[in-house]
Write an enzyme that holds these catalytic residues in place. Structure first.
Site, PDB file in Angstrom:
ATOM      1  N   SER A 162       0.852  -1.200   0.000  1.00  0.00           N
ATOM      2  CA  SER A 162       0.000   0.000   0.000  1.00  0.00           C
ATOM      3  C   SER A 162       0.879   1.238   0.000  1.00  0.00           C
ATOM      4  O   SER A 162       1.934   1.249   0.630  1.00  0.00           O
ATOM      5  CB  SER A 162      -0.854   0.062   1.277  1.00  0.00           C
ATOM      6  OG  SER A 162      -1.512  -1.156   1.539  1.00  0.00           O
ATOM      7  N   ASP A 199       1.600   3.703  10.210  1.00  0.00           N
ATOM      8  CA  ASP A 199       0.925   3.036   9.079  1.00  0.00           C
ATOM      9  C   ASP A 199      -0.592   3.248   9.113  1.00  0.00           C
ATOM     10  O   ASP A 199      -1.365   2.355   8.739  1.00  0.00           O
ATOM     11  CB  ASP A 199       1.254   1.531   9.065  1.00  0.00           C
ATOM     12  CG  ASP A 199       2.755   1.266   8.996  1.00  0.00           C
ATOM     13  OD1 ASP A 199       3.457   2.059   8.331  1.00  0.00           O
ATOM     14  OD2 ASP A 199       3.225   0.300   9.608  1.00  0.00           O
TER      15      ASP A 199
END
Ligand code: GRF
Length: 272
Positions: free
Chosen positions: A139, A148
């Site tokens: 991602s 994250d």
């Protein structure tokens, strides 16, 4: 049109940095790397920057002896001095706080080896394998103060194969990372993706990645990448190809001819 100025922050190998260097080498790519900074003095990625003649600097966090704001302010100053418009974290192993983020509002992105929000943090491949997942991937997301946690901009998925190890899975995900990161950078540089107030706005019709639904940002690998080649091995299917059949026939014909000629020659020698 002027190119978007990138700063790439690294701590190690720098294969994602290399993917960005390679993309920027294309004259039509809408971004350029203004500076590479590593917090680790001997990071291999620094060599990649040097080889590409990109300014490369070390901002060693240990020098600041636990003064995290001091480290982040020094880092931000280096990037500002190089006119940075987008900060790309590429294997940068420091958690960045609001001290840095406030100086680069809506301008920091990261690449992470999992399909976020699954598997934040480290050892993502081992954890995905241990959990028996069938799909994994990478991602690119907006960086916020939570690790994250920022909104996902785009992802690429890979199938987990029955005989995958951490090494094989890491390798296949990395291939997708190297495609994804330059694509996302290009989308931001062209305005196809805009980060505003920590949220992502997508300009319909301008995207590399299709439409605006987050699910459709999962771009599966091509069938050839994803599955083992299912054709039977060569001995089983070779004779389906007429050219292969003809070759075999010709070979047999000439071998038989050679044998007969040898026998006739021997007979001639003995009988004469
Ligand atoms: C990559 O897997 C990236 O997703 C993660 O750290 C790794 C860095 O690899 N954030 P490299 O230094 O770019 O080769």
């Amino acid at each position: 049109m002027s190119k978007l100025k990138l700063a790439v922050l690294i701590s190690g190998r720098g294969s994602n940095l290399q993917a960005l260097i390679d993309a920027c080498a294309n004259p039509s790519f809408p971004a350029e790397i203004a500076v590479v900074v590593s917090n680790i003095p001997h990071a291999a990625g620094l060599e990649r920057a040097a080889a590409a003649r990109i300014p490369a600097m070390i901002c060693d966090h240990t020098y600041f002896k636990g003064d995290k704001p001091g480290f982040e302010n020094a880092l931000a100053t280096i990037l500002e001095q190089h006119g940075t418009e987008l900060v790309c974290l590429a294997g940068f192993m420091r958690i960045i706080s609001s001290v840095f983020l406030n100086r680069f509002k809506d301008k920091v992105i990261n690449i992470h080896p999992s399909l976020l929000p699954a598997y934040k943090g480290l050892d993502t491949h081992a954890r995905a394998l241990a959990a028996g997942e069938t799909t994994h991937g990478c991602s690119v997301h907006v960086v916020t103060a939570g690790m994250d946690e920022g909104p996902v901009i785009a992802q690429r998925a890979v199938a987990i194969l029955p005989d995958d190890t951490v090494e094989t899975l890491t390798e296949r995900v990395l291939v997708q990372e190297h495609i994804l990161y330059p694509d996302v950078v290009a989308d931001i540089a062209t305005g196809a993706v805009v980060i505003r107030q920590g949220q992502i706005e997508r300009a319909a019709g301008l995207l590399h990645h299709g439409n605006t639904e987050i699910e459709s940002f999962l771009i599966p690998e091509s069938p050839v990448d994803q599955h083992h080649d299912s054709r039977p091995s060569a001995p089983d299917y070779a004779f389906e190809d007429p050219r292969v059949m003809w070759d075999a026939f010709a070979k047999a014909f000439f071998m038989a001819g050679g044998l007969i000629a040898t026998v006739l020659a021997l007979l001639a020698i003995f009988l004469v």
